[in-house]
Motif scaffolding. Structure first.
Motif, PDB file in Angstrom:
ATOM      1  N   VAL A  10      42.495  23.301  -1.379  1.00  0.00           N
ATOM      2  CA  VAL A  10      43.382  24.171  -2.149  1.00  0.00           C
ATOM      3  C   VAL A  10      44.753  23.505  -2.193  1.00  0.00           C
ATOM      4  CG1 VAL A  10      44.533  26.423  -2.235  1.00  0.00           C
ATOM      5  CG2 VAL A  10      42.147  26.266  -1.482  1.00  0.00           C
ATOM      6  N   VAL A  11      45.267  23.272  -3.401  1.00  0.00           N
ATOM      7  CA  VAL A  11      46.561  22.609  -3.554  1.00  0.00           C
ATOM      8  C   VAL A  11      47.661  23.570  -4.005  1.00  0.00           C
ATOM      9  CG1 VAL A  11      45.619  20.307  -3.904  1.00  0.00           C
ATOM     10  CG2 VAL A  11      45.978  21.800  -5.869  1.00  0.00           C
ATOM     11  N   ALA A  12      47.283  24.758  -4.484  1.00  0.00           N
ATOM     12  CA  ALA A  12      48.258  25.771  -4.880  1.00  0.00           C
ATOM     13  C   ALA A  12      47.551  27.123  -4.923  1.00  0.00           C
ATOM     14  CB  ALA A  12      48.859  25.446  -6.240  1.00  0.00           C
ATOM     15  N   SER A  13      48.342  28.179  -4.752  1.00  0.00           N
ATOM     16  CA  SER A  13      47.763  29.521  -4.829  1.00  0.00           C
ATOM     17  C   SER A  13      48.827  30.531  -5.254  1.00  0.00           C
ATOM     18  CB  SER A  13      47.162  29.946  -3.494  1.00  0.00           C
ATOM     19  OG  SER A  13      48.161  30.055  -2.516  1.00  0.00           O
ATOM     20  N   TYR A  14      48.345  31.641  -5.799  1.00  0.00           N
ATOM     21  CA  TYR A  14      49.209  32.777  -6.136  1.00  0.00           C
ATOM     22  C   TYR A  14      48.544  34.032  -5.604  1.00  0.00           C
ATOM     23  CZ  TYR A  14      51.099  36.803  -8.438  1.00  0.00           C
ATOM     24  OH  TYR A  14      51.641  38.046  -8.650  1.00  0.00           O
ATOM     25  N   SER A  15      49.301  34.853  -4.918  1.00  0.00           N
ATOM     26  CA  SER A  15      48.848  36.193  -4.542  1.00  0.00           C
ATOM     27  C   SER A  15      50.085  37.028  -4.254  1.00  0.00           C
ATOM     28  CB  SER A  15      47.914  36.171  -3.331  1.00  0.00           C
ATOM     29  OG  SER A  15      48.602  35.732  -2.195  1.00  0.00           O
ATOM     30  N   SER A  16      49.920  38.320  -4.384  1.00  0.00           N
ATOM     31  CA  SER A  16      51.000  39.251  -4.120  1.00  0.00           C
ATOM     32  C   SER A  16      50.375  40.547  -3.632  1.00  0.00           C
ATOM     33  CB  SER A  16      51.819  39.485  -5.395  1.00  0.00           C
ATOM     34  OG  SER A  16      52.939  40.288  -5.134  1.00  0.00           O
ATOM     35  N   ASP A  17      51.024  41.211  -2.707  1.00  0.00           N
ATOM     36  CA  ASP A  17      50.503  42.433  -2.105  1.00  0.00           C
ATOM     37  C   ASP A  17      50.209  43.486  -3.171  1.00  0.00           C
ATOM     38  OD1 ASP A  17      49.762  44.039   0.103  1.00  0.00           O
ATOM     39  OD2 ASP A  17      51.705  45.056  -0.008  1.00  0.00           O
ATOM     40  N   SER A  18      49.011  44.024  -3.151  1.00  0.00           N
ATOM     41  CA  SER A  18      48.553  45.100  -4.044  1.00  0.00           C
ATOM     42  C   SER A  18      48.502  44.691  -5.508  1.00  0.00           C
ATOM     43  CB  SER A  18      49.427  46.352  -3.886  1.00  0.00           C
ATOM     44  OG  SER A  18      49.339  46.837  -2.574  1.00  0.00           O
ATOM     45  N   VAL A  19      48.364  43.390  -5.769  1.00  0.00           N
ATOM     46  CA  VAL A  19      48.271  42.902  -7.148  1.00  0.00           C
ATOM     47  C   VAL A  19      46.882  42.321  -7.383  1.00  0.00           C
ATOM     48  CG1 VAL A  19      49.136  41.181  -8.784  1.00  0.00           C
ATOM     49  CG2 VAL A  19      50.743  42.475  -7.385  1.00  0.00           C
ATOM     50  N   TYR A  20      46.283  42.728  -8.497  1.00  0.00           N
ATOM     51  CA  TYR A  20      44.955  42.292  -8.884  1.00  0.00           C
ATOM     52  C   TYR A  20      45.079  41.451 -10.150  1.00  0.00           C
ATOM     53  CZ  TYR A  20      43.948  46.024  -5.672  1.00  0.00           C
ATOM     54  OH  TYR A  20      43.914  46.811  -4.553  1.00  0.00           O
ATOM     55  N   ILE A  53      47.796  41.135 -14.833  1.00  0.00           N
ATOM     56  CA  ILE A  53      47.756  41.654 -13.474  1.00  0.00           C
ATOM     57  C   ILE A  53      47.843  43.174 -13.508  1.00  0.00           C
ATOM     58  CG2 ILE A  53      48.785  39.595 -12.454  1.00  0.00           C
ATOM     59  CD1 ILE A  53      51.438  41.245 -12.185  1.00  0.00           C
ATOM     60  N   PHE A  54      47.336  43.784 -12.461  1.00  0.00           N
ATOM     61  CA  PHE A  54      47.542  45.212 -12.231  1.00  0.00           C
ATOM     62  C   PHE A  54      48.212  45.340 -10.875  1.00  0.00           C
ATOM     63  CE2 PHE A  54      46.353  49.313 -10.390  1.00  0.00           C
ATOM     64  CZ  PHE A  54      46.882  50.144 -11.354  1.00  0.00           C
ATOM     65  N   ASP A  55      49.381  45.958 -10.852  1.00  0.00           N
ATOM     66  CA  ASP A  55      50.107  46.190  -9.607  1.00  0.00           C
ATOM     67  C   ASP A  55      49.740  47.582  -9.110  1.00  0.00           C
ATOM     68  OD1 ASP A  55      52.147  47.046  -7.739  1.00  0.00           O
ATOM     69  OD2 ASP A  55      53.340  45.344  -8.402  1.00  0.00           O
ATOM     70  N   GLY A  56      49.003  47.645  -8.003  1.00  0.00           N
ATOM     71  CA  GLY A  56      48.532  48.913  -7.463  1.00  0.00           C
ATOM     72  C   GLY A  56      49.647  49.825  -6.990  1.00  0.00           C
ATOM     73  N   LYS A  57      50.732  49.254  -6.479  1.00  0.00           N
ATOM     74  CA  LYS A  57      51.848  50.077  -6.008  1.00  0.00           C
ATOM     75  C   LYS A  57      52.605  50.710  -7.169  1.00  0.00           C
ATOM     76  CE  LYS A  57      52.649  47.651  -1.674  1.00  0.00           C
ATOM     77  NZ  LYS A  57      53.566  46.802  -0.913  1.00  0.00           N
TER      78      LYS A  57
END
Length: 80
Positions: free
Chosen positions: A18-28, A52-56
């Motif tokens: 893995v050379v890069a990634s994106y994630s954010s809390d409660s984001v789909y 994206i869908f932000d659950g919060k």
């Protein structure tokens, strides 16, 4: 809420690191679409577009990511 992420792999490496990634809390995230830079010199010069869908926030957005390092370039919230 949980969260999902996007990962960029280097398939030239033996272990497909893995050379890069994106994630954010409660984001789909949805499946990204690659838009190449017409003046790009490298294989990954361009952007990734993903919904994206932000659950919060209970809201969707269009996310624009740099295809090289998956950093966020822009977020356009839909209000829904």
């Amino acid at each position: 809420y949980d969260s999902w992420g996007l990962f960029k792999y280097d398939t030239e490496q033996e272990d497909w690191g893995v050379v890069a990634s994106y994630s954010s809390d409660s984001v789909y995230v949805s499946e990204p679409i690659f838009v190449p830079d017409p003046n790009g010199k490298q294989e990954d010069d361009g952007v990734l577009l993903t919904q994206i869908f932000d659950g919060k926030k209970s809201e969707t957005a269009l996310l624009v990511l740099d295809a090289t390092d998956l950093s966020v370039l822009a977020t356009a919230w839909t209000g829904q």
